[in-house]
Every structure is written in structure tokens, then in C-alpha cells.
Write an enzyme that holds these catalytic residues in place. Structure first.
Site, PDB file in Angstrom:
ATOM      1  N   LYS A 165     -17.170 -23.268  21.544  1.00 52.76           N
ATOM      2  CA  LYS A 165     -17.577 -24.644  21.248  1.00 52.76           C
ATOM      3  C   LYS A 165     -16.435 -25.557  21.685  1.00 52.76           C
ATOM      4  O   LYS A 165     -15.322 -25.472  21.179  1.00 52.76           O
ATOM      5  CB  LYS A 165     -17.877 -24.819  19.760  1.00 52.76           C
ATOM      6  CG  LYS A 165     -18.481 -26.204  19.449  1.00 52.76           C
ATOM      7  CD  LYS A 165     -17.405 -27.221  19.148  1.00 52.76           C
ATOM      8  CE  LYS A 165     -17.988 -28.610  18.934  1.00 52.76           C
ATOM      9  NZ  LYS A 165     -17.093 -29.485  18.174  1.00 52.76           N
ATOM     10  N   GLY A 180     -13.684 -32.339  20.580  1.00 52.32           N
ATOM     11  CA  GLY A 180     -12.455 -32.941  20.089  1.00 52.32           C
ATOM     12  C   GLY A 180     -11.547 -33.432  21.194  1.00 52.32           C
ATOM     13  O   GLY A 180     -11.978 -33.792  22.291  1.00 52.32           O
ATOM     14  N   GLY A 230     -19.409 -36.494  20.130  1.00 51.57           N
ATOM     15  CA  GLY A 230     -19.566 -37.569  19.142  1.00 51.57           C
ATOM     16  C   GLY A 230     -18.763 -38.822  19.445  1.00 51.57           C
ATOM     17  O   GLY A 230     -19.322 -39.927  19.474  1.00 51.57           O
ATOM     18  N   ASP A 261     -21.325 -27.349  16.597  1.00 53.09           N
ATOM     19  CA  ASP A 261     -20.803 -26.135  15.954  1.00 53.09           C
ATOM     20  C   ASP A 261     -21.948 -25.210  15.553  1.00 53.09           C
ATOM     21  O   ASP A 261     -21.893 -23.993  15.756  1.00 53.09           O
ATOM     22  CB  ASP A 261     -19.994 -26.492  14.696  1.00 53.09           C
ATOM     23  CG  ASP A 261     -18.710 -27.232  15.009  1.00 53.09           C
ATOM     24  OD1 ASP A 261     -18.120 -26.963  16.060  1.00 53.09           O
ATOM     25  OD2 ASP A 261     -18.303 -28.085  14.199  1.00 53.09           O
ATOM     26  N   LYS A 296     -17.697 -25.969   9.766  1.00 53.30           N
ATOM     27  CA  LYS A 296     -17.213 -25.031  10.780  1.00 53.30           C
ATOM     28  C   LYS A 296     -17.092 -23.619  10.203  1.00 53.30           C
ATOM     29  O   LYS A 296     -17.487 -22.633  10.824  1.00 53.30           O
ATOM     30  CB  LYS A 296     -15.859 -25.486  11.343  1.00 53.30           C
ATOM     31  CG  LYS A 296     -15.942 -26.747  12.187  1.00 53.30           C
ATOM     32  CD  LYS A 296     -14.608 -27.132  12.764  1.00 53.30           C
ATOM     33  CE  LYS A 296     -14.654 -28.500  13.406  1.00 53.30           C
ATOM     34  NZ  LYS A 296     -15.635 -28.598  14.492  1.00 53.30           N
TER      35      LYS A 296
END
Length: 299
Positions: free
Chosen positions: A34, A37, A70, A200, A256
């Protein structure tokens, strides 16, 4: 050859020999990553991630990438004068917002990741969960406990979905043909409507459906920290439950960890939560004994 150059070359040979047992162990195995970030924002980290993925493929490991986006969605919404609204950390997604989400995830970020990997010698293919009906989705409702002994309030947050089923056929075909699948976390409902799904969660479900050897979640923290804010290198399901109960695991780490535990129950070999802000984070986790983050294992 100059003595210093010879020493340098021998050091490199030693490193290759150290890595050999890991290559042997994971050769031909699938690892679901995944990607999200800071690793998706910082230019240097983006390049390093792509190089790591290409290297994995060339030494016989099959990486499958699920990516988020996001922050990038929020930036475009703001530019278009649309406010981002969140309830319990979930983005409220009306039809107009969903169009923007799909534009950013599928139209922009997915193709950027594919382009980076291919630029470094890989053969990546960009997909959304709607391609090949990979992700069958259904509407996700939030529940809010208002008071004791009363039913929870059900909150409709729009076109936010959950995974009903993963159909891995297309992913498996691409992997067998030497491609690197890069998947955006959108899925289709019964009526063809598009749902935005937590990346996730999608990564965990895809890892289970593929019977992956590992699930690796890239984050913007070191991993799971104990009460004294020290990194926990390895943790099992029972220990996770204790840390959730006493409030040590909370906020963004909670989903997570839950995702890792579900993947383990679904047959994934091992799961890892690692710091994507480090150069070569994925390689360091896979090709070293101790790794760099937290390994979450079953009981």
C-alpha cells in the site's frame, strides 16, 4: 584495480550475498504494497519507491501496488472551491466529490506511478478496482453510539464503499505476464456506481485474495509505538488487542492494524507497517532480518 576500488567492490559483493537468502525465500512470491503518505509526495522518495519496485520485479518477486491519494484529492477540491468534509476520519463523498476523487486517483496519480515505474525499466499497468471487476463494492455506513442502551445512529457519508468481493483474475494474469499492477482503490456497486474505498482496506483484501506472502503498508510514522513512544519491531494479535484496549493504538494507526490482522486471518503470510519517509523503505523491510517498521503477525 585501485585498492580502495577493490574494497568497495568486495563490500558490494558481500551485500549481494547477504541478500541472497531473502531473494531465495521470496522468489516467485507476491508482495502487496500500500503506497501512500509522504512517499507519494516527496520527489526523491517517489523515484526511490519506483526503483525499489522495479528491482523487486527483476529479482523474481511479484509486487502488486495499491495506492491512496487523500491529500492530493483535498488539494484539488480546495482549488475548485469545494470544502472537504470528514466524519470519523472518512471523507463525505457526494457525486461531484466522487467525480473529483476518481479524476485524481485513477486519472492522475495512478498514471504518474505507472509512468515512474516504467521510466525506471519496469512494466507497470494502471488499473482501478472497476477494471476487470477487480473490486465489487457496496455502500459503507458509519455508526455513531450516541448514548448507552440505545441503537447507534447510522450516518450516510455518500459514495464511500467497502469491499464486498475481490476478483483477482486480472491481477493474476498481469503478474504472470511479467507486469506490475498498480491499482486505485475505487470499486463498482451493483448499479455500476463508483465507490471510494480506503486504500489500506483494499490492500488487505487484495493481499488475502492473492494469497500474498506479505502485505506492506507505507505510513508517515516509524510503525507501531509503545506507551513510551518506542518502536515495536514485532507484535502479535493478542498484544495488538491489549494496546487497542489501553489506548496505545489509536487514531490513524487503528484501521491499519485491524487491516493487517484481517489479512493474516485471510491467509497472508506476514504484514508490515513501515515508515515510507525513508529511502528504500520497502527493500529494507523485505531484505533485512530486523526490518525498519513493525511486523504484525498472527497468534
Amino acid at each position: 584495480m585501485h585498492a580502495n576500488n577493490l574494497k568497495e567492490s568486495m563490500k558490494k559483493a558481500d551485500i549481494l550475498l547477504e541478500v541472497l537468502p531473502y531473494i531465495r525465500r521470496f522468489y516467485g512470491k507476491t508482495i502487496v504494497i500500500k503506497y501512500g503518505g509522504h512517499a507519494m509526495v516527496d520527489e526523491n522518495l517517489k523515484q526511490m519507491f519506483a526503483i525499489n519496485i522495479v528491482m523487486m520485479k527483476y529479482i523474481g518477486i511479484n509486487p502488486v501496488i495499491i495506492h491512496g491519494g487523500g491529500p492530493q484529492i483535498s488539494v484539488l477540491l480546495k482549488k475548485l472551491g469545494k470544502e472537504s468534509k470528514f466524519i470519523q476520519g472518512m471523507r463525505v463523498t457526494d457525486e461531484e466529490t466522487m467525480d473529483i476523487v476518481e479524476m485524481v486517483l485513477v486519472g492522475k496519480l495512478n498514471k504518474q506511478i505507472v509512468g515512474l515505474i516504467n521510466n525506471h525499466g519496469g512494466r507497470a499497468v494502471g488499473l482501478s478496482g472497476k477494471d476487470g471487476n477487480i473490486i465489487e463494492a457496496e455502500k459503507y455506513f458509519l455508526s455513531d453510539d450516541k448514548a448507552k442502551n440505545t441503537p447507534p445512529e447510522i450516518i450516510d457519508i455518500g459514495l464511500v464503499g467497502k469491499v464486498r468481493k475481490i476478483n483477482p483474475g486480472l491481477i493474476l494474469s498481469l503478474v504472470q505476464d511479467g507486469f506490475i499492477p498498480v491499482i486505485a482503490p475505487t470499486g463498482a456497486g451493483d448499479k455500476g456506481e463508483t465507490y471510494n474505498i480506503n486504500a489500506d482496506v483494499v490492500a488487505g483484501e487484495v493481499a488475502s485474495a492473492l494469497g500474498a506472502e506479505k502485505l506492506v503498508l507505507l505510513t508517515d510514522v516509524e510503525g507501531i509505538l509503545d506507551k513510551k513512544k518506542r518502536l515495536i519491531h514485532s507484535i502479535n494479535a493478542a498484544e495488538v488487542s491489549e494496546l487497542i484496549e489501553d489506548g496505545t493504538i489509536e487514531g490513524g494507526m487503528y484501521p491499519k492494524v485491524k487491516c493487517c490482522l484481517k489479512a493474516l486471518r485471510g491467509g497472508v503470510g506476514k504484514t508490515h507497517i513501515i515508515d515510507g519517509r525513508l529511502d528504500h523503505a520497502v527493500l529494507l523491510e523485505i531484505f533485512t532480518d530486523r526490518g525498519i517498521g513493525t511486523e504484525v503477525v498472527g497468534d
